[in-house]
Write a protein that holds these residues in place. Structure first.
Motif, PDB file in Angstrom:
ATOM      1  N   ALA A   1      14.767 116.057  10.362  1.00 52.98           N
ATOM      2  CA  ALA A   1      14.799 117.491  10.055  1.00 52.98           C
ATOM      3  C   ALA A   1      14.133 117.762   8.710  1.00 52.98           C
ATOM      4  N   LEU A   2      14.384 116.915   7.725  1.00 53.31           N
ATOM      5  CA  LEU A   2      13.741 117.075   6.423  1.00 53.31           C
ATOM      6  C   LEU A   2      12.232 116.885   6.539  1.00 53.31           C
ATOM      7  N   TYR A   3      11.827 115.920   7.347  1.00 55.26           N
ATOM      8  CA  TYR A   3      10.399 115.676   7.578  1.00 55.26           C
ATOM      9  C   TYR A   3       9.734 116.906   8.188  1.00 55.26           C
ATOM     10  N   GLU A   4      10.382 117.495   9.182  1.00 54.18           N
ATOM     11  CA  GLU A   4       9.832 118.680   9.829  1.00 54.18           C
ATOM     12  C   GLU A   4       9.796 119.882   8.883  1.00 54.18           C
ATOM     13  N   GLN A   5      10.679 119.873   7.883  1.00 51.33           N
ATOM     14  CA  GLN A   5      10.706 120.953   6.900  1.00 51.33           C
ATOM     15  C   GLN A   5       9.767 120.700   5.727  1.00 51.33           C
ATOM     16  N   ASP A   6       8.973 119.612   5.809  1.00 51.61           N
ATOM     17  CA  ASP A   6       7.978 119.363   4.774  1.00 51.61           C
ATOM     18  C   ASP A   6       8.613 118.875   3.471  1.00 51.61           C
ATOM     19  N   ARG A   7       9.830 118.315   3.550  1.00 52.72           N
ATOM     20  CA  ARG A   7      10.539 117.864   2.351  1.00 52.72           C
ATOM     21  C   ARG A   7      10.397 116.349   2.221  1.00 52.72           C
ATOM     22  N   TYR A   8       9.178 115.927   1.892  1.00 50.04           N
ATOM     23  CA  TYR A   8       8.843 114.512   1.916  1.00 50.04           C
ATOM     24  C   TYR A   8       9.576 113.698   0.852  1.00 50.04           C
ATOM     25  N   SER A   9       9.809 114.279  -0.319  1.00 50.55           N
ATOM     26  CA  SER A   9      10.527 113.540  -1.362  1.00 50.55           C
ATOM     27  C   SER A   9      11.940 113.210  -0.908  1.00 50.55           C
ATOM     28  N   SER A  10      12.589 114.145  -0.222  1.00 55.92           N
ATOM     29  CA  SER A  10      13.942 113.898   0.274  1.00 55.92           C
ATOM     30  C   SER A  10      13.942 112.805   1.327  1.00 55.92           C
ATOM     31  N   VAL A  11      12.926 112.794   2.193  1.00 53.82           N
ATOM     32  CA  VAL A  11      12.825 111.740   3.215  1.00 53.82           C
ATOM     33  C   VAL A  11      12.657 110.380   2.537  1.00 53.82           C
ATOM     34  N   ALA A  12      11.770 110.321   1.551  1.00 56.48           N
ATOM     35  CA  ALA A  12      11.515 109.054   0.856  1.00 56.48           C
ATOM     36  C   ALA A  12      12.781 108.517   0.198  1.00 56.48           C
ATOM     37  N   LYS A  13      13.653 109.395  -0.266  1.00 55.90           N
ATOM     38  CA  LYS A  13      14.890 108.962  -0.911  1.00 55.90           C
ATOM     39  C   LYS A  13      15.917 108.492   0.102  1.00 55.90           C
ATOM     40  N   MET A  14      15.895 109.033   1.305  1.00 53.80           N
ATOM     41  CA  MET A  14      16.865 108.645   2.336  1.00 53.80           C
ATOM     42  C   MET A  14      16.539 107.308   2.983  1.00 53.80           C
ATOM     43  N   LEU A  15      15.263 107.022   3.167  1.00 52.26           N
ATOM     44  CA  LEU A  15      14.866 105.893   4.001  1.00 52.26           C
ATOM     45  C   LEU A  15      15.306 104.519   3.486  1.00 52.26           C
ATOM     46  N   PRO A  16      15.229 104.218   2.179  1.00 54.59           N
ATOM     47  CA  PRO A  16      15.650 102.870   1.754  1.00 54.59           C
ATOM     48  C   PRO A  16      17.086 102.540   2.148  1.00 54.59           C
ATOM     49  N   GLY A  17      18.009 103.489   1.937  1.00 56.52           N
ATOM     50  CA  GLY A  17      19.393 103.249   2.330  1.00 56.52           C
ATOM     51  C   GLY A  17      19.549 103.064   3.820  1.00 56.52           C
ATOM     52  N   LEU A  18      18.819 103.854   4.603  1.00 60.89           N
ATOM     53  CA  LEU A  18      18.872 103.721   6.055  1.00 60.89           C
ATOM     54  C   LEU A  18      18.344 102.363   6.510  1.00 60.89           C
ATOM     55  N   LEU A  19      17.266 101.919   5.900  1.00 58.89           N
ATOM     56  CA  LEU A  19      16.705 100.624   6.273  1.00 58.89           C
ATOM     57  C   LEU A  19      17.682  99.491   5.971  1.00 58.89           C
ATOM     58  N   ARG A  20      18.326  99.541   4.817  1.00 58.99           N
ATOM     59  CA  ARG A  20      19.242  98.461   4.439  1.00 58.99           C
ATOM     60  C   ARG A  20      20.505  98.471   5.292  1.00 58.99           C
ATOM     61  N   SER A  21      21.086  99.648   5.487  1.00 61.02           N
ATOM     62  CA  SER A  21      22.337  99.700   6.246  1.00 61.02           C
ATOM     63  C   SER A  21      22.115  99.373   7.722  1.00 61.02           C
ATOM     64  N   SER A  22      20.980  99.775   8.271  1.00 64.62           N
ATOM     65  CA  SER A  22      20.718  99.450   9.682  1.00 64.62           C
ATOM     66  C   SER A  22      20.441  97.969   9.863  1.00 64.62           C
ATOM     67  N   GLU A  23      19.796  97.330   8.876  1.00 61.80           N
ATOM     68  CA  GLU A  23      19.577  95.881   8.930  1.00 61.80           C
ATOM     69  C   GLU A  23      20.917  95.148   8.838  1.00 61.80           C
ATOM     70  N   ALA A  24      21.787  95.637   7.971  1.00 60.86           N
ATOM     71  CA  ALA A  24      23.104  95.011   7.815  1.00 60.86           C
ATOM     72  C   ALA A  24      23.924  95.140   9.097  1.00 60.86           C
ATOM     73  N   ALA A  25      23.806  96.284   9.776  1.00 65.26           N
ATOM     74  CA  ALA A  25      24.552  96.494  11.019  1.00 65.26           C
ATOM     75  C   ALA A  25      24.115  95.514  12.097  1.00 65.26           C
ATOM     76  N   VAL A  26      22.821  95.288  12.227  1.00 63.21           N
ATOM     77  CA  VAL A  26      22.322  94.333  13.227  1.00 63.21           C
ATOM     78  C   VAL A  26      22.858  92.937  12.934  1.00 63.21           C
ATOM     79  N   ALA A  27      22.908  92.571  11.635  1.00 63.44           N
ATOM     80  CA  ALA A  27      23.377  91.236  11.256  1.00 63.44           C
ATOM     81  C   ALA A  27      24.883  91.080  11.445  1.00 63.44           C
TER      82      ALA A  27
END
Length: 413
Positions: free
Chosen positions: A121-147
């Motif tokens: 939703a943030l991406y579609e709203q053109d709020r790229y800085s907010s997306v960039a701040k969200m993604l690192p946490g999402l990447l780490r937590s999703s990797e941890a969940a798989v493990a």
């Protein structure tokens, strides 16, 4: 000093029996442009496409391998700094020992899926800085969940991580960080394939093809999209809307790459296949996360209009853009289109206005896009090209709107 590109253009021109003047006329370019290319000057891909069409070769045939130019300056430094955390989360260093994920808490799967929706939703709203701040946490937590999880729960975690990686790849492609984007998309496709998520993997391929197009890798894009479309070919009478949408988008990628590579017959076939998918759907589909893009009759129509622009048919673009199915009423009946697809289409219209000499109409289009997606516009080289051409061809004094648009896009006179 000339370049390999210059040598290729000169070689094919002589093979075709053209003088520089003859090639300029056949490609509908100025003589100065042809001379500039043959003297080693820079050229836009649309210029190379016009030359290739006149010479009867693919656009890719003109490309060469040479050492890249140095990329230095404040903007390059800033990009490295802004994306440092995302790079660490996406592409950790690899050594001789197995990679150990950073210690982080595995988030609940439902929470991860919701955060992916929020990022989208943030991406579609053109709020790229907010997306960039969200993604690192999402990447780490999703990797941890798989493990951390096992069995069926782990399979759900893998699917969630695939979606995180797809979102990351799409974002990075949009902001033109292609190497990182490629890595994210490749990992998403790999995970989806390993867990038998065929449609998710195919969605990743759609994103990969978009990245390849942006890198002018036309041959690879066409081959990959064609192969994947064949692998997931649906039965039109019974396929789900999401299946048809993914298949249709793959054919759009085939058409876009073939058309830019001076393969018009292949592009026409791909447009027909995309139109078949759109007709079977009847309406637009934007059912994220099952389908990540937007596809349907209106989108297929908008993308087909690009062909007229590539042929330099400015009036054809303007005429087709005004047809009923792309009117406000027509779009409402078809279910609307994604913001990115609509804005990209209106950039084509703005470009057509410049080619037709209607400078104010072009600026009106750009201003309208800016009002909806100011940040998105700054990531579109075509927008800068439009303003550059306008400044070069306008004979009267620039209006205030024109000066403001040039400043917004970083274009100087």
């Amino acid at each position: 000093m000339t370049s390999g590109l210059a040598d290729n253009v000169r070689k094919y021109r002589r093979t075709a029996g053209f003088s520089q003047e003859g090639l300029a006329e056949a490609s509908d370019l100025s003589l100065s442009t042809v001379r500039k290319v043959e003297q080693g000057g820079d050229a836009r891909v649309e210029t190379l496409h016009a030359l290739a069409r006149a010479l009867g070769v693919t656009t890719s045939a003109l490309f060469v391998t040479e050492a890249p130019r140095s990329v230095v300056g404040p903007q390059d430094d800033a990009n490295r700094q802004h994306l440092a955390e995302l790079r660490r989360a996406l592409m950790p260093p690899i050594g001789l020992l197995p990679h150990v994920a950073e210690l982080t808490e595995a988030s609940e799967l439902d929470a991860t899926k919701q955060r992916v929706r929020d990022a989208r939703a943030l991406y579609e709203q053109d709020r790229y800085s907010s997306v960039a701040k969200m993604l690192p946490g999402l990447l780490r937590s999703s990797e941890a969940a798989v493990a951390a999880l096992e069995g069926e729960d782990q399979q759900h975690a893998v699917k969630a991580r695939s979606q995180v990686l797809l979102m990351t790849g799409q974002f990075l492609t949009q902001v033109r960080q292609y190497d990182m984007g490629y890595y994210a998309l490749a990992e998403a496709i790999k995970l989806a394939k390993e867990s038998d998520q065929t449609h998710t993997a195919a969605t990743g391929v759609v994103g990969m093809c978009w990245l390849l197009l942006r890198q002018d890798r036309f041959d690879e894009c066409e081959a990959l999209a064609t192969q994947t479309a064949a692998e997931i070919e649906p039965r039109l009478s019974s396929a789900t809307t999401q299946h048809l949408a993914i298949w249709g988008e793959l054919w759009l990628r085939v058409a876009a790459s073939a058309r830019r590579n001076n393969r018009p017959d292949e592009a026409k076939h791909a447009r027909r296949m995309a139109a078949s998918a759109a007709e079977a759907m009847g309406r637009e589909d934007m059912s994220f996360p099952d389908h990540w893009g937007g596809f349907g009759p209106a989108t297929a129509k908008m993308k087909a209009i690009e062909d007229a622009l590539l042929d330099g048919d400015a009036r054809g673009v303007i005429r087709q853009a005004g047809e009923e199915e792309l009117s406000a009423k027509g779009l409402r009946m078809l279910g609307g289109v994604t913001a990115n697809n609509w804005n990209r289409h209106r950039l084509d219209v703005a470009r057509a206005h410049v080619l037709a000499g209607a400078h104010q109409d072009a600026v009106d289009e750009l201003t309208s896009i800016k009002s909806r997606a100011a940040g998105w516009l700054t990531h579109q080289p075509m927008a800068a090209h439009i303003v550059t051409d306008l400044l070069a061809t306008r004979k009267r004094t620039l209006t205030q709107e024109m000066r403001e648009m040039a400043a917004h896009l970083g274009v100087t006179g």
